[in-house]
Each structure stands twice: as structure tokens, then as C-alpha cells.
Design an enzyme around this catalytic site. Structure first.
Site: not given
Lengths: 434, 434
Positions: B132, B13, B49, B136, B201, B302, B134, B105, B205
């Protein structure tokens, strides 16, 4: 290891804060730079005024030449503020081979092209993180962290003074004049607050952000701006009743391939995080096409928050990061093309809040609604409370929220409405943000 | 101008998102770098894919050697995720002379020292903004923009999956299992959600942020962590009644010269901006000694938000900024001293929320309050509603909010309370943040 020598020009509040960090946090800063940062010189015309930092003897001088003529001083920090003598001093510092760090948004907004061209001519850099939103790292965010994005919009509360005043009005029910006086007593507003309250300060910061994010060369004077000095307690009350609070917003937004720019008091919905920015804080919501919305909130002014941003710039300049960014972005360069055209302010659409004093008699609302309708301004909601005053046909307040309409159409309809005999002159009109 | 060649390893992704930016926004990125960024190779074991980006023919390969053996490829982006083969691949990329950008991470939290030492050995850099929060830019903020500060605390919502689930529970009144299922259906949670919901997770981080901000070498496994899988709809309801909402918070805070670290579901007051972070968003509140509080909010995961952060790292690596920061900060270096010691988790004080099922008879509250008091845990408030069920002495819920108390003292008192015959096993206990 050989220290990097730094000079501070302008030993006021922020200058003292930067001196404090350089003198009291030597080890911490040396860890961040890989060698010591040495405060070599502090220049100010006032050698006597007490400051909240004690300089080693011999550091403070009123002679700029001691900096210009010392080839060991690599970085000069301009914290004088205002246009002159700051402009001339920065030009002389660059000519003398110093990299410059500044917090002076007025100087950049007014003389950015001249100063950045001079820096390029002399192979130097200018860093200016502290010029917008104090301690919030918005310059680095747009110039570096969000560099993969086409920025789509920037909505900012960029002036702490006006946000403090508006917060006082919203939370204490104060009148504008009383809130301003409180701000002055607490040191949030200057004796002459006009550059803050009339939107000049926010427009200058917006011009810098708009250049950075959209490449536009815009004179801050061209940015349509309205101050907060006309915001009345009654508007705060109606805004609250409708689920909004009033904020001075600086907006840059891409719409249909053009850039909208404006600074104006705006009714912000309580569902929007910008509505909850209180006191002297600043906040900025940036939308990038890849990252989506990113929201930043922090202290937009004050001695140590601003000194934090200035010192980060000193560190990045000492390390050579600033030189790379400066060289690459070619900011305020005549050969850096504007990516987007500015939109005609009259074409900018928004929802609007209108407050009118009207005669309390049948047919008035119909007349006003008719004029709005004839200009394709559609009404979303109306507040007209029953009057509590006795007597025949007194004037009553009428509050109208419109659907989205172009500023030009709205202005035309308001001009006609103000000519109606049933409407008092001085219709209040503000943008609305969901 | 000669392009800088980039390879993507891991075409999932995020890899597709980065490829999309590199291929579709060439001009924009070339403006930011001063020369073109050329996507030269995409490596993945799965060549079939379908992805939402079309690669030029010949770019996709399952042979890592095509990257390792191409000296023109300067930057390699690791987006495989997980520990192996990501670790081995990053080591081989560094050895082959590539600068590495990663969003991994888990890899950094587990093998940071090994990888960063290898990068130093081969004169390369590792950039990790996307690891960490995404989109931001929290890594750049702490490493660069706030570099003049001693960071004093970091409070973060660092896991979008759990925040989505908790938001569903708070706003829809969902049970945990139903909210998890919705998150899985919408792609916010994986088929096996355990690393998200058990706090792993977020702890990984937090270990990265704590190393960056405080220099501590902490294994993420040492960070006390509690997941959200025990949060019940009843707790959400009581939290709301008390003016709070439950969030999975990752906390690093300097207290009395030591560093507190923990990840746990926490009742956050509605007056705190962290309470209003909804859905899959992340947010971080950082306090620095000069800048004060700075709050960041954005999409923590995302495709495109993460690709935005990865691509910013590619730009900074191409420009040479990353090399400077990497060389200076000496992250995960054995010779980078820990600035502060870790605090004993038992000594960490907090306010607490307790929910117990107790017998509905006189004296029960006195017994419980007595045990808390004997351990110096002071009660701030109590909720015990009248039971609606008929019958003698049914079990009723009892909710207690304590004043601040050390975790160790609280645990001791809870152990005793759980042994009371009038208390059902399984007392719920969560931290409270104002």
C-alpha cells in the site's frame, strides 16, 4: 495472561495523557501487546496538583524507590523533562533493570552517549519516539521504515511554539511580541519561552535526527542556530509579497559528502508544502536515495499526541521490538562510526533574503550591489518601493534576494555593507528555500 | 558474521530495484541488520530480458525449487504480482519454512486469510509494507506507531496512475482519454489500465488498510467504488471554479459506531492538503483519537520507492521485528474479531456535486430542486452560466452542490430527476470533501 507493569515518572501534562491511555484504553492496548499493560506506579514530587485523569488509590507516590525496588515493573516512562533530576533518574532506572521510554529531547541531545551506554551496560533499551515531533512517527520512520535508504536531507518544522507565533504574524499581521503573548495565553508558549524562540529546542531535536539518520555525533550547541525573536512584521510582509512565508526550519542535508546542519528562520516558497504548516503543527520532509521525498505532518506537541507516541514506545518495548532496534542500531555508541563529516558552516550555500534600511539617494544601491558582487554574491531581485514619507533623503527599506551564495561570503559582504554610512546598522538576513 | 540469505521471486521492475539495493548497498544494509544480507537466488520465468541491475553469475534461475530446497534461504520476496501463480508460490515458500515479504496488494486483498493462516501454521511471517502506497510507511505507521490510537478515519490517494491522469486533466485541461494516453507513454499507466482507473487497485489497498486499522474482514469487491473513467474535462473546470480539484479518494471512516468504506472520484477543497497531491504521488491522512490528524505524502509506486519499502521489510524480518508484530496482531485471522460493523453504503452521508444537462427554460431548476427537497437533499449552491449558444431552449449545464445527504436519498432523487423530460440522461454525481 500476566500483565506487563509500567511506571510513569513525571505526572505533568504528558504523564497524565499516558496514564489516561493506559487506564482508559486497557482492552485496546492489551490487543496490541497480547497481554495487559498495567500502570503500576506514578511518581511525582507534587502529590496534590489536580490532573485530568483519576488514578486508582495508592498509585501516585513521591518515592522513586517504589519503582526501583519493584522487580515486577519492567518499563519506566521518564516524563519529567529537562536535564536534572531526569538524567540521574534514568540512570537509576536502567541500573534497576527497567527499560526506559522518554520524551525528553534535551536529555538525549545532552546526555545521549552516557544514557545509551548505561542502557547497554545493563542490557536495557531506551525508546524516544516522542522526543521529536510529538505524534509524527519520525523516529520509527528513519530508524526502521526508511532503513534501506541513505537519507540525503531532512527539512523540519520541529517546534510548534515558534510555528504558532510565525503563523500568527503571517496571517494576522501581528508583531512578534503580540504573537508571543497570544501563544502564551493559549498555552502554546511557556512563561519563559526562550528555549523555543531562540532555536534551542529545534537544535536539540535536529541533533537527535542527525545522529539517527547520518550517524554524526554532534553536540546540539555546535549547530548554528538563529531564533525567531528577530523576525519583524515587515519581513513577513515582504516575504508574502515575494511569494514566501517565514518558518523556523531545522535542516540536515548531505552536500558534497559533508553534512550541513542549521536551524534558522527561513523564507519558504508557497510552492513548498512546509510553507503551509500552520499553528502548532510540525512537519518533516525527508529525502532518501531510494524512496525519494517523504513528507510527514502532524501535531508536534500537546498532551495526547505526545502520549500517543510514548504509548507506542511502551507497546514496542513490551513486545520486544524496541530491544531489537536498540541492540542493532547501537545509537550514541562510541564505536558507532560517524558516516559523514560535518561541513564548515561558512561553506554552506543558500539563497538569502536581505532587508536593509538605507538612505534614499542616488548611488546607494550601486554601492551595496558592488560589495555583494565583489564577494561573488549575485543579486536575484530587489524591492525598493517609493517612499511615502515627505522630506529629503529619509531612510527607506531595501529588500534584496540573492542567488545561492556561501554563508561565509555573505557574512563578509554584510560586515562591509553595515559599515557604509548610507546603511543603518541591523541588516536582516534570512535563508530562502524554494 | 553469518549472512542472512534472501531470495527474490519475480525479477521485474521492483524485483530489479530490490536486487540493486541488496547488491549495491551491502555495507549500508549490513549496518542496519547487524550482519550481511546476501541475495542468494533470483527466480523468474524470463531469463533473458535485460534489467537495470547486473546479477552475479548463477544467481538467476527459472527453478523455484532452488529456493524451496535451500534451507539456508530464510527470507523470500514475492514480487510476481497478481493472484496466480503468486498465491501458490507464497504457500509453497511458507511451507518450505521461508518468511515472506510481498508487495502484492491484490494477493493480500483476495487471499489474505488463507496466506496468513498458512504462515501461522508453519510458524512464519508475512510482511507487506510495499503493498500500500509504495514508499510511504503507512503499514508500519498504523500497525506500530499509531498502535495506541483508535483510528477514526483514513483518507487516501492510493493510486498513482489515476492521480497522474487527474493532475493532467486539472493542470493541462486535458480530456480523460488524452491524459490516459500521456500516462501510458510515460509508463505511469499500463496498456490495460482498467484495474487502476476503475478503482479496483485503490479498493484492494483500502481493504488492507481497513483490516489493519479497524479489524474488519471486508472483501474488496464489497467496497463501493467508482472509477475515474467517467470524469470529464467539464467537471474539472467546474470543480476549479468552485475552489476544488477532483481526486480518486479511498475512504475508511468510523461514523456512529460503524465503518464507512468507499472509493470514488471526489471534489477536494483546495484548503485540504489532499488537493495538492500531484502526479504519481500518493498521500494518506489518518486521524487517531489520541494523535489527531497525521498526514503522509510520498511516491506510491515506481522501482526504487517500492524497493525501499520491500527492503525495509526484509531488514525487519531479518531482525525478528516482523515475527513479533505478525504474531501479536494476528492479521487475517478468523479469531481476530471485527471491532466494528460496516455501515450500509446507502446511509453514508456526504456533500455532493451534481452536473446535469437541462433544457434552458423557466421552471426547470424549480422541478429539480423540488425533487431534491422532497428527499431531504438540501442545495448549498448552484452554477448556471448564461448560454452562449444561439437558438431556442438549447440544453445547458447546471451544476448543483448539495449539503450533506445520505447516499441512498441522493440516489433516489437522482433516479427521479433523470426521468424528467427536461434532463438529459447521464447526470454526473461526485462526493465533495472540505
Amino acid at each position: 495472561m500476566k500483565p506487563i507493569k509500567v511506571a510513569i515518572i513525571g505526572f505533568g501534562t504528558v504523564g497524565s495523557g499516558v496514564a489516561k491511555l493506559l487506564l482508559e484504553e486497557r482492552e485496546r492496548l492489551a490487543r496490541q501487546v497480547g497481554c495487559p499493560l498495567e500502570l503500576a506506579r506514578v511518581v511525582d514530587v507534587d502529590l496534590e496538583r489536580p490532573r485530568n485523569v483519576r488514578l486508582p488509590p495508592g498509585l501516585l507516590t513521591d518515592q522513586l524507590s517504589t519503582v526501583l525496588e519493584d522487580p515486577e515493573i519492567q518499563i519506566a516512562v521518564e516524563l519529567i523533562g529537562g536535564l536534572e533530576p531526569a538524567r540521574t533518574i534514568v540512570l537509576r532506572l536502567l541500573e534497576a533493570g527497567k527499560d526506559v521510554v522518554t520524551a525528553n529531547k534535551a536529555l538525549l541531545a545532552e546526555h545521549g552517549t552516557e544514557l545509551f551506554e548505561a542502557a547497554r551496560k545493563y542490557g536495557r533499551s531506551i525508546a524516544f519516539e516522542a522526543s521529536v515531533a510529538g505524534g509524527i512517527p519520525i523516529i520509527a520512520a528513519i530508524a526502521e521504515s526508511l532503513a534501506a535508504n541513505q537519507i540525503q536531507s531532512i527539512y523540519g518544522i520541529l517546534n510548534g511554539t515558534t510555528n504558532f507565533i510565525l503563523t500568527q504574524m503571517a496571517e494576522q499581521g501581528s508583531m512578534y511580541a503580540d504573537a508571543l503573548r497570544t501563544a502564551q495565553q493559549l498555552g502554546y508558549a511557556e512563561a519563559d519561552p526562550s528555549l523555543d524562540v531562540n532555536g534551542t529546542d529545534a537544535a536539540q531535536k535536529l541533533a537527535i535526527l542527525a545522529h539517527l539518520a547520518f550517524g554524526v555525533h554532534v553536540r546540539w550547541q555546535e549547530i548554528p542556530r538563529t531564533g525567531i525573536d528577530t523576525v519583524q512584521a515587515a519581513d513577513m510582509k515582504y516575504a508574502a509579497e515575494l511569494g514566501y512565508t517565514i518558518k523556523l526550519l531545522a535542516v540536515a542535508e548531505l552536500v558534497g559528502g559533508g553534512l550541513e546542519l542549521h536551524v534558522s528562520p527561513t523564507l519558504v516558497s508557497r510552492h513548498n508544502p512546509l510553507a503551509h504548516v500552520r499553528g502548532a503543527f510540525n512537519a518533516i520532509r525527508v529525502v532518501g536515495d531510494a524512496v525519494g521525498p517523504v513528507f510527514f505532518h502532524g501535531q508536534g506537541a500537546g498532551q495526547m499526541p505526545t502520549a500517543s507516541a510514548v504509548t507506542a514506545d511502551i507497546i514496542s518495548t513490551a513486545l520486544g521490538r524496541t530491544a531489537i532496534t536498540f541492540r542493532t542500531l547501537r545509537l550514541w555508541s562510541p564505536d558507532r562510526p560517524s558516516v559523514v563529516p560535518l561541513r564548515d558552516p561558512a561553506a554552506i550555500s543558500s539563497r538569502y533574503y536581505l532587508r536593509l534600511n538605507v538612505e534614499d539617494r542616488p548611488g546607494v544601491l550601486a554601492e551595496i550591489a558592488g560589495i555583494l558582487g565583489a564577494h561573488q554574491v549575485s543579486i536575484a531581485s530587489v524591492i525598493q518601493h517609493e517612499t511615502e514619507e515627505p522630506g529629503d533623503h529619509p531612510m527607506v527599506p531595501l529588500v534584496i534576494m540573492t542567488h545561492s551564495a556561501p554563508a561565509g561570503k555573505l557574512a563578509e559582504s554584510l560586515a562591509k555593507i553595515e559599515r557604509l554610512s548610507c546603511v543603518e546598522p541591523g541588516v536582516v538576513c534570512m535563508r530562502v528555500l524554494s
